[in-house]
Design a protein around this motif. Structure first.
Motif, PDB file in Angstrom:
ATOM      1  N   THR A 261      41.798  28.768  12.490  1.00 37.69           N
ATOM      2  CA  THR A 261      41.059  28.146  11.401  1.00 37.69           C
ATOM      3  C   THR A 261      40.567  29.326  10.375  1.00 37.69           C
ATOM      4  O   THR A 261      40.029  30.311  10.969  1.00 37.69           O
ATOM      5  CB  THR A 261      39.683  27.289  11.776  1.00 37.69           C
TER       6      THR A 261
ATOM      7  N   PRO B 255      41.540  23.670   0.465  1.00 41.47           N
ATOM      8  CA  PRO B 255      42.652  24.383   1.231  1.00 41.47           C
ATOM      9  C   PRO B 255      43.232  25.920   0.382  1.00 41.47           C
ATOM     10  O   PRO B 255      42.783  25.975  -0.774  1.00 41.47           O
ATOM     11  CB  PRO B 255      43.825  23.263   1.026  1.00 41.47           C
TER      12      PRO B 255
ATOM     13  N   TYR C 184      46.978  32.582   2.726  1.00 41.46           N
ATOM     14  CA  TYR C 184      46.964  32.331   4.202  1.00 41.46           C
ATOM     15  C   TYR C 184      48.402  31.757   4.542  1.00 41.46           C
ATOM     16  O   TYR C 184      48.735  30.701   4.814  1.00 41.46           O
ATOM     17  CB  TYR C 184      45.848  31.204   4.591  1.00 41.46           C
TER      18      TYR C 184
ATOM     19  N   THR D  61      46.465  26.459   4.244  1.00 44.22           N
ATOM     20  CA  THR D  61      45.620  25.853   5.246  1.00 44.22           C
ATOM     21  C   THR D  61      45.222  24.195   4.429  1.00 44.22           C
ATOM     22  O   THR D  61      45.615  24.030   3.201  1.00 44.22           O
ATOM     23  CB  THR D  61      44.244  26.223   5.339  1.00 44.22           C
TER      24      THR D  61
ATOM     25  N   ARG E 266      42.387  24.562   8.245  1.00 37.90           N
ATOM     26  CA  ARG E 266      43.346  24.783   9.660  1.00 37.90           C
ATOM     27  C   ARG E 266      44.635  25.121   9.073  1.00 37.90           C
ATOM     28  O   ARG E 266      45.158  25.141   7.974  1.00 37.90           O
ATOM     29  CB  ARG E 266      43.483  23.318  10.232  1.00 37.90           C
ATOM     30  N   ASN E 267      45.454  26.302   9.985  1.00 37.82           N
ATOM     31  CA  ASN E 267      46.650  26.645   9.493  1.00 37.82           C
ATOM     32  C   ASN E 267      47.651  25.441   9.572  1.00 37.82           C
ATOM     33  O   ASN E 267      47.810  24.774  10.518  1.00 37.82           O
ATOM     34  CB  ASN E 267      47.162  27.715  10.795  1.00 37.82           C
TER      35      ASN E 267
END
Length: 338
Positions: free
Chosen positions: A38, A53, A59, A64, A69-70
């Motif tokens: 995360t 996100p 990221y 995310t 969250r990935n």
């Protein structure tokens, strides 16, 4: 036949895609216990928080979701649940239908038309609506009551049964029709004339031609299961029910407990109308790849089975020619030993 099947490029492409995704997802569970990285809250140059996100640039590789969250790991974890659910649904649709198909053909011939009418009427009913009405009521009952009367595995079982049992009558009639077509072949009529019983006809003759047809039916049902799961996901009906979780800013959002792809599609569907449409496209693309992989398997099997069917017919015709040249006593003797 197995060797020829795996030499088919289309079949091999589809098989490697599905089995590779499934195996990789299982290995991730074994190695990391489905842990999802995360992202912490990011800030701009002025020190103001940037809401999730986050894009793939901030990221990598896929960014995310609104919980930070990935996404790549979420989809990686959900692969095994998506594929396993579709396989189990397909098995329940097909396996009982085989038994019922034989019963309809051999013992319930007079009831075949009424059963066919019932199956056709069910087939024309909008299955997505039927499944939604049942599963949505069960899923949201627990949310309204603050405590579900069903456990996670019970919700998963109900989901699978609703998506499976509905199709058994139609598949039973379909298999009964296949058995009827196979039973009309000349070599089977010759075997009946020589005194072969029903079990002998099924295991020695019908099985040879029916099993390849069952492979094709299985793959088609697998694809239909994925499509139905995707439809229900858009309607916020997830495998295992629906739960709510607070995002990085404390807002409550719906979550799929298993992160299966149809559920993530439903979770992220609203992003299509925001500045983050790529989030919704990720499960759509992955589900499309999965369905196309199954389609490759289907096409490859059809190509291989067409060749095998021609070879089998020639072999059985040669057997019949041999039988015709035997005496009556030798015919009975050969039929008895076979």
């Amino acid at each position: 036949m197995i060797k020829r099947t795996f030499q088919n490029k289309l079949f091999l492409l589809g098989f490697i895609t599905i089995s590779g995704l499934l195996l990789a997802s299982i290995l991730y569970f074994i190695a990391f216990h489905d842990r999802i990285p995360t992202a912490s809250l990011l800030f701009d140059n002025n020190g103001r928080p940037i809401p999730a996100p986050y894009s793939g640039i901030l990221y990598p590789p896929l960014g995310t979701d609104n919980f930070g969250r990935n996404i790549a790991i979420v989809m990686f974890i959900g692969a095994k649940y998506t594929i396993f659910a579709a396989i189990v649904i397909t098995l329940i649709r097909v396996v009982p239908s085989i038994l019922f198909g034989f019963l309809i053909h051999f013992y319930l011939g007079r009831f075949k038309k009424p059963i066919k009418y019932i199956a056709d009427s069910i087939n024309y009913f909008p299955v997505t609506l039927f499944a939604f009405l049942i599963l949505n009521w069960i899923s949201f009952e627990g949310i309204l009551m603050q405590e579900s009367t069903y456990s996670l595995w019970e919700l998963i079982g109900i989901y699978i049964l609703v998506l499976s049992v509905f199709f058994i009558p139609f598949n039973s009639v379909l298999i009964a029709n296949e058995v009827k077509l196979i039973s009309k072949m000349e070599f089977i009529e010759c075997s009946l004339t020589l005194g072969a019983n029903t079990w002998h006809i099924i295991t020695r003759h019908i099985k040879t031609f029916l099993v390849p047809k069952l492979y094709l039916i299985f793959i088609k049902e697998f694809m239909q299961s994925l499509i139905l799961m995707a439809h229900l996901g858009v309607l916020n009906v997830f495998i295992g029910g629906i739960t709510f979780r607070e995002d990085l800013f404390g807002s409550s959002r719906p979550v799929s407990p298993s992160s299966e792809w149809a559920g993530t599609l439903g979770m992220w569907w609203s992003f299509l109308w925001t500045s983050y449409p790529w989030i919704s496209l990720i499960p759509i693309i992955l589900l499309t790849i999965l369905i196309l992989a199954a389609k490759c398997i289907l096409e490859g099997l059809q190509q291989v089975l067409f060749i095998e069917e021609r070879v089998t017919i020639v072999e059985d015709e040669n057997k019949n020619i041999t039988y015709e040249n035997l005496s009556r006593f030798e015919l009975i003797k050969n039929n008895h030993h076979s």
